[in-house]
Scaffold this active site. Structure first.
Site, PDB file in Angstrom:
ATOM      1  N   TYR A 150       0.956  -1.201   0.080  1.00 20.94           N
ATOM      2  CA  TYR A 150       0.079   0.107   0.100  1.00 20.94           C
ATOM      3  C   TYR A 150       0.970   1.040   0.080  1.00 20.94           C
ATOM      4  O   TYR A 150       0.710   2.051  -0.811  1.00 20.94           O
ATOM      5  CB  TYR A 150      -0.889  -0.257   1.291  1.00 20.94           C
ATOM      6  CG  TYR A 150      -1.882   1.056   1.358  1.00 20.94           C
ATOM      7  CD1 TYR A 150      -2.991   0.994   0.577  1.00 20.94           C
ATOM      8  CD2 TYR A 150      -1.582   2.124   2.170  1.00 20.94           C
ATOM      9  CE1 TYR A 150      -4.120   2.182   0.791  1.00 20.94           C
ATOM     10  CE2 TYR A 150      -2.782   2.901   2.407  1.00 20.94           C
ATOM     11  CZ  TYR A 150      -3.767   3.195   1.376  1.00 20.94           C
ATOM     12  OH  TYR A 150      -4.684   4.118   1.783  1.00 20.94           O
ATOM     13  N   LYS A 154       1.218   4.264  -2.862  1.00 19.72           N
ATOM     14  CA  LYS A 154       0.799   5.597  -2.420  1.00 19.72           C
ATOM     15  C   LYS A 154       2.150   6.596  -2.842  1.00 19.72           C
ATOM     16  O   LYS A 154       1.969   7.857  -3.128  1.00 19.72           O
ATOM     17  CB  LYS A 154       0.328   5.749  -1.108  1.00 19.72           C
ATOM     18  CG  LYS A 154      -1.080   5.135  -0.978  1.00 19.72           C
ATOM     19  CD  LYS A 154      -2.226   5.549  -2.085  1.00 19.72           C
ATOM     20  CE  LYS A 154      -3.462   4.901  -1.689  1.00 19.72           C
ATOM     21  NZ  LYS A 154      -4.415   5.632  -2.351  1.00 19.72           N
TER      22      LYS A 154
HETATM   23  P1  NAI Z   1     -13.244   2.635   0.853  1.00 19.50           P
HETATM   24  O1  NAI Z   1     -12.660   1.111   0.866  1.00 19.50           O
HETATM   25  O2  NAI Z   1     -14.411   2.775   1.838  1.00 19.50           O
HETATM   26  O3  NAI Z   1     -13.486   2.809  -0.668  1.00 19.50           O
HETATM   27  C1  NAI Z   1     -12.722   2.687  -1.716  1.00 19.50           C
HETATM   28  C2  NAI Z   1     -13.699   2.646  -2.980  1.00 19.50           C
HETATM   29  O4  NAI Z   1     -12.535   2.131  -4.153  1.00 19.50           O
HETATM   30  C3  NAI Z   1     -14.711   1.409  -2.639  1.00 19.50           C
HETATM   31  O5  NAI Z   1     -16.026   2.089  -3.376  1.00 19.50           O
HETATM   32  C4  NAI Z   1     -14.286   0.613  -3.690  1.00 19.50           C
HETATM   33  O6  NAI Z   1     -15.661  -0.057  -4.235  1.00 19.50           O
HETATM   34  C5  NAI Z   1     -13.535   1.156  -4.737  1.00 19.50           C
HETATM   35  N1  NAI Z   1     -12.665   0.446  -5.621  1.00 19.50           N
HETATM   36  C6  NAI Z   1     -11.731  -0.597  -5.248  1.00 19.50           C
HETATM   37  N2  NAI Z   1     -11.300  -1.107  -5.951  1.00 19.50           N
HETATM   38  C7  NAI Z   1     -11.599  -0.667  -7.375  1.00 19.50           C
HETATM   39  C8  NAI Z   1     -11.459  -0.963  -8.787  1.00 19.50           C
HETATM   40  N3  NAI Z   1     -10.678  -1.906  -8.988  1.00 19.50           N
HETATM   41  N4  NAI Z   1     -12.094  -0.119  -9.507  1.00 19.50           N
HETATM   42  C9  NAI Z   1     -13.178   0.775  -9.171  1.00 19.50           C
HETATM   43  N5  NAI Z   1     -13.335   0.915  -7.880  1.00 19.50           N
HETATM   44  C10 NAI Z   1     -12.671   0.255  -6.895  1.00 19.50           C
HETATM   45  O7  NAI Z   1     -12.003   3.355   1.258  1.00 19.50           O
HETATM   46  P2  NAI Z   1     -11.732   5.205   1.460  1.00 19.50           P
HETATM   47  O8  NAI Z   1     -11.438   5.160   2.807  1.00 19.50           O
HETATM   48  O9  NAI Z   1     -13.044   5.987   1.194  1.00 19.50           O
HETATM   49  O10 NAI Z   1     -10.590   5.361   0.642  1.00 19.50           O
HETATM   50  C11 NAI Z   1     -10.555   6.182  -0.474  1.00 19.50           C
HETATM   51  C12 NAI Z   1      -9.161   6.489  -0.792  1.00 19.50           C
HETATM   52  O11 NAI Z   1      -8.555   7.046   0.147  1.00 19.50           O
HETATM   53  C13 NAI Z   1      -8.419   5.197  -1.218  1.00 19.50           C
HETATM   54  O12 NAI Z   1      -7.468   5.494  -2.370  1.00 19.50           O
HETATM   55  C14 NAI Z   1      -7.450   5.101  -0.081  1.00 19.50           C
HETATM   56  O13 NAI Z   1      -6.436   4.414  -0.105  1.00 19.50           O
HETATM   57  C15 NAI Z   1      -7.402   6.622   0.363  1.00 19.50           C
HETATM   58  N6  NAI Z   1      -7.120   6.785   1.670  1.00 19.50           N
HETATM   59  C16 NAI Z   1      -7.888   6.316   2.771  1.00 19.50           C
HETATM   60  C17 NAI Z   1      -7.707   6.702   3.959  1.00 19.50           C
HETATM   61  C18 NAI Z   1      -8.308   6.284   5.267  1.00 19.50           C
HETATM   62  O14 NAI Z   1      -8.095   6.573   6.377  1.00 19.50           O
HETATM   63  N7  NAI Z   1      -9.757   6.044   4.982  1.00 19.50           N
HETATM   64  C19 NAI Z   1      -6.368   7.103   4.346  1.00 19.50           C
HETATM   65  C20 NAI Z   1      -5.467   7.593   3.428  1.00 19.50           C
HETATM   66  C21 NAI Z   1      -5.917   7.412   2.013  1.00 19.50           C
END
Ligand code: NAI
Length: 243
Positions: A150, A154
């Site tokens: 991861y 990033k």
């Molecule tokens: P989440 O797991 O709630 O949402 C991620 C979304 O990406 C989901 O809707 C999922 O279906 C979608 N997804 C996954 N693989 C996919 C694919 N191959 N094609 C299309 N859609 C796909 O996670 P969250 O927390 O909303 O994360 C959003 C972004 O923020 C991510 O890039 C994550 O790495 C980043 N992030 C989140 C943090 C946190 O603390 N929640 C911290 C730092 C970064």
């Protein structure tokens, strides 16, 4: 203005879609599996008075990304703002990490940003205007035990952001990244309580962040107020990193 947000069926992506809609942007909502929740978000955006549509695609697959962009164009027009938000985790200690867990994370978190950015740039370059916002992570800045895949994805997205910013600034396209810290979503919901407690202790502002707080920062990079800013990484992390 039309914004395409990848992985927008929940969490931070959902918050970004609604923030765009509140600011009058039409929104293309990409999802991979959850069409029901994507449709719900779409209805919420439409209720805010903008055009919106849902588009299924695994953004880690270059062919599906090509199709995604042509469907979005046919239905809502050319993309002016791209948010590379889709992301997954497959945590494990380095010695136990399987190649498939490494590859899945690099594919969804990093390759997808390349495929989508390349597809978006064609129309943006023609229009001499574009905004690309990549969702990185503080883990890409400082690393994290158990997240080698991861954090590599990033950190990769940060280097990608800076290179794309340099290549396309002359075309009026800005490319920036947001590095969220610990944000309350389904992704962090799965962490053990003791892990959450220890993370909380490392946050100077003393609380977990909200998806809406990340969305506000994305909106800043997507709008006119950031016209003279490109190639930057903004940490939205309660002061966790300060680097
Ligand atoms: P989440 O797991 O709630 O949402 C991620 C979304 O990406 C989901 O809707 C999922 O279906 C979608 N997804 C996954 N693989 C996919 C694919 N191959 N094609 C299309 N859609 C796909 O996670 P969250 O927390 O909303 O994360 C959003 C972004 O923020 C991510 O890039 C994550 O790495 C980043 N992030 C989140 C943090 C946190 O603390 N929640 C911290 C730092 C970064």
């Amino acid at each position: 203005m039309l914004a395409l947000v990848t992985g927008a069926s929940r969490g931070i992506g959902r918050a970004i879609v609604l923030e765009f809609a509140r600011n009058g942007f039409d929104v293309a909502i990409n999802y991979n599996r959850s069409s029901e929740s994507a449709q719900k978000i779409c209805d919420e955006a439409v209720a805010l008075g903008v055009k919106a549509g849902i588009f299924q695609a695994d953004v880690g697959d270059s062919e599906q990304v090509k199709e995604l962009f042509s469907k979005v164009k046919a239905s809502l027009g050319a993309v002016n703002v791209l948010v590379n938000n889709a992301g997954i985790t497959r945590d494990n200690l380095l010695m136990r990490m399987k190649p498939e867990d490494w590859n899945a994370v690099i594919s969804t978190n990093l390759n997808a940003a390349f495929y989508c950015t390349q597809a978006a740039l064609r129309d943006m370059a023609k229009a001499h205007y574009g905004r690309i916002v990549n969702i990185a992570s503080v883990v890409g800045l400082v690393g994290n035990a158990g997240q080698a895949n991861y954090s590599a994805s990033k950190a990769g997205i940060i280097g990608f952001t800076k290179s794309a910013a340099r290549e396309y600034s002359a075309r009026g396209i800005t490319v920036n990244a947001i590095a969220p810290g610990f944000i309350e979503t389904d992704m962090t919901e799965i962490l053990k309580p003791e892990m959450k407690d220890s993370i909380l202790k490392s946050i100077p502002l003393g609380r977990i962040g909200k998806a809406e707080e990340v969305a506000k920062a994305v909106m800043f990079f997507a709008g006119e107020d950031s016209a003279y800013i490109t190639g930057q990484v903004l940490a939205v992390d309660g002061g966790m990193t300060m680097c």
